[in-house]
Design a protein around this motif. Structure first.
Motif, mmCIF file in Angstrom:
data_model
loop_
_atom_site.group_PDB
_atom_site.id
_atom_site.type_symbol
_atom_site.label_atom_id
_atom_site.label_comp_id
_atom_site.label_asym_id
_atom_site.label_seq_id
_atom_site.Cartn_x
_atom_site.Cartn_y
_atom_site.Cartn_z
ATOM 1 N N MET A 176 -8.415 -27.158 -10.751
ATOM 2 C CA MET A 176 -8.911 -26.281 -9.934
ATOM 3 C C MET A 176 -8.947 -24.817 -10.405
ATOM 4 N N GLN A 177 -9.955 -24.090 -10.477
ATOM 5 C CA GLN A 177 -9.991 -22.731 -10.625
ATOM 6 C C GLN A 177 -9.736 -21.693 -9.620
ATOM 7 N N GLN A 178 -9.067 -20.812 -9.955
ATOM 8 C CA GLN A 178 -8.867 -19.802 -8.854
ATOM 9 C C GLN A 178 -9.234 -18.627 -9.303
ATOM 10 N N ASN A 179 -9.396 -17.697 -8.264
ATOM 11 C CA ASN A 179 -9.930 -16.315 -8.357
ATOM 12 C C ASN A 179 -9.032 -15.223 -7.608
ATOM 13 N N LYS A 180 -7.852 -15.575 -7.113
ATOM 14 C CA LYS A 180 -7.116 -14.771 -6.355
ATOM 15 C C LYS A 180 -5.765 -14.752 -7.162
ATOM 16 N N LEU A 181 -5.321 -13.411 -7.301
ATOM 17 C CA LEU A 181 -4.013 -13.050 -7.845
ATOM 18 C C LEU A 181 -2.862 -12.575 -7.118
ATOM 19 N N PHE A 182 -1.630 -12.709 -7.318
ATOM 20 C CA PHE A 182 -0.493 -12.379 -6.478
ATOM 21 C C PHE A 182 -0.285 -11.337 -7.740
ATOM 22 N N VAL A 183 0.077 -9.922 -7.225
ATOM 23 C CA VAL A 183 0.709 -8.935 -8.100
ATOM 24 C C VAL A 183 1.888 -8.403 -7.235
ATOM 25 N N GLY A 184 3.107 -8.557 -8.056
ATOM 26 C CA GLY A 184 4.236 -8.124 -7.495
ATOM 27 C C GLY A 184 5.107 -7.087 -8.202
ATOM 28 N N ASN A 185 5.996 -6.565 -8.005
ATOM 29 C CA ASN A 185 6.832 -5.582 -8.278
ATOM 30 C C ASN A 185 5.979 -4.144 -8.371
ATOM 31 N N LEU A 186 5.052 -4.018 -7.339
ATOM 32 C CA LEU A 186 4.427 -2.786 -7.325
ATOM 33 C C LEU A 186 5.272 -1.575 -7.042
ATOM 34 N N PRO A 187 4.931 -0.607 -7.440
ATOM 35 C CA PRO A 187 5.377 0.835 -7.284
ATOM 36 C C PRO A 187 5.036 1.001 -5.566
ATOM 37 N N PHE A 188 6.017 1.341 -4.879
ATOM 38 C CA PHE A 188 5.841 1.472 -3.366
ATOM 39 C C PHE A 188 4.784 2.519 -3.122
ATOM 40 N N ASN A 189 4.404 3.300 -3.691
ATOM 41 C CA ASN A 189 3.379 4.519 -3.579
ATOM 42 C C ASN A 189 1.841 3.927 -4.165
ATOM 43 N N SER A 190 1.789 2.919 -4.573
ATOM 44 C CA SER A 190 0.638 2.322 -5.089
ATOM 45 C C SER A 190 -0.386 1.765 -3.934
ATOM 46 N N ASN A 191 -1.863 2.003 -3.934
ATOM 47 C CA ASN A 191 -2.589 1.755 -3.061
ATOM 48 C C ASN A 191 -3.671 0.919 -3.803
ATOM 49 N N GLU A 192 -4.500 0.656 -2.949
ATOM 50 C CA GLU A 192 -5.588 -0.115 -3.595
ATOM 51 C C GLU A 192 -6.606 0.461 -4.586
ATOM 52 N N SER A 193 -6.755 1.968 -4.569
ATOM 53 C CA SER A 193 -7.590 2.761 -5.551
ATOM 54 C C SER A 193 -6.948 2.470 -7.187
ATOM 55 N N ASP A 194 -5.430 2.417 -6.887
ATOM 56 C CA ASP A 194 -4.703 2.246 -8.291
ATOM 57 C C ASP A 194 -4.734 0.894 -8.790
ATOM 58 N N LEU A 195 -4.887 -0.117 -7.845
ATOM 59 C CA LEU A 195 -5.084 -1.390 -8.388
ATOM 60 C C LEU A 195 -6.510 -1.656 -8.854
ATOM 61 N N GLN A 196 -7.515 -1.007 -8.167
ATOM 62 C CA GLN A 196 -8.950 -1.086 -8.640
ATOM 63 C C GLN A 196 -9.005 -0.719 -9.872
ATOM 64 N N GLU A 197 -8.246 0.852 -10.222
ATOM 65 C CA GLU A 197 -8.436 1.112 -11.335
ATOM 66 C C GLU A 197 -7.722 0.220 -12.768
ATOM 67 N N ALA A 198 -6.598 -0.209 -12.258
ATOM 68 C CA ALA A 198 -6.126 -0.896 -13.482
ATOM 69 C C ALA A 198 -6.718 -2.430 -13.628
ATOM 70 N N PHE A 199 -7.487 -3.007 -12.496
ATOM 71 C CA PHE A 199 -7.652 -4.379 -12.656
ATOM 72 C C PHE A 199 -9.504 -4.569 -12.971
ATOM 73 N N GLU A 200 -9.966 -3.626 -12.615
ATOM 74 C CA GLU A 200 -11.519 -3.607 -12.797
ATOM 75 C C GLU A 200 -12.099 -4.075 -14.233
ATOM 76 N N GLN A 201 -11.384 -3.685 -15.174
ATOM 77 C CA GLN A 201 -11.779 -3.910 -16.469
ATOM 78 C C GLN A 201 -11.603 -5.243 -16.879
ATOM 79 N N PHE A 202 -11.490 -5.960 -16.020
ATOM 80 C CA PHE A 202 -11.281 -7.669 -16.213
ATOM 81 C C PHE A 202 -12.399 -8.176 -15.559
ATOM 82 N N GLY A 203 -13.123 -7.431 -14.455
ATOM 83 C CA GLY A 203 -14.482 -7.945 -14.026
ATOM 84 C C GLY A 203 -14.626 -7.493 -12.425
ATOM 85 N N GLU A 204 -15.587 -8.056 -11.852
ATOM 86 C CA GLU A 204 -15.879 -7.434 -10.594
ATOM 87 C C GLU A 204 -14.827 -7.870 -9.652
ATOM 88 N N ILE A 205 -14.387 -7.157 -8.680
ATOM 89 C CA ILE A 205 -13.369 -7.323 -7.922
ATOM 90 C C ILE A 205 -14.052 -7.654 -6.498
#
Length: 97
Positions: free
Chosen positions: A1-30
């Motif tokens: 079964m192929q999945q497209n949803k990831l769990f991301v843990g141990n995030l800095p508590f000040n991280s937001n959606e924009s930070d994650l977008q910037e870090a993960f968009e290099q892998f494909g369309e979110i």
């Protein structure tokens, strides 16, 4: 079964959606990023879910596991469904027997 949803843990508590977008968009369309917050304080609880449009992009993003974000090593893996994790109703009587 192929999945497209990831769990991301141990995030800095000040991280937001924009930070994650910037870090993960290099892998494909979110499709969606959801940082989990405390319902009372609205502060991040230190984890998030990222859904990619393509499962192959999510698979590539697994390479972020162990990479640092603001001094903390991320934990990245495929999200799994919780089983039997219903919240307890605080007003229901407890069985003390």
């Amino acid at each position: 079964m192929q999945q497209n949803k990831l769990f991301v843990g141990n995030l800095p508590f000040n991280s937001n959606e924009s930070d994650l977008q910037e870090a993960f968009e290099q892998f494909g369309e979110i499709d969606e990023i959801h940082v989990i917050t405390d319902r009372d304080t609205r502060r991040s609880r230190g984890f998030a879910f990222i859904t990619f449009f393509e499962s192959s992009d999510a698979d590539s993003a697994l390479s972020m596991d162990g990479k640092e974000m603001n001094g903390r090593p991320l934990r990245v893996n495929f999200a799994t469904e919780r089983s039997g994790g219903k919240r307890r109703n605080q007003n229901s009587p407890k069985n003390n027997a």
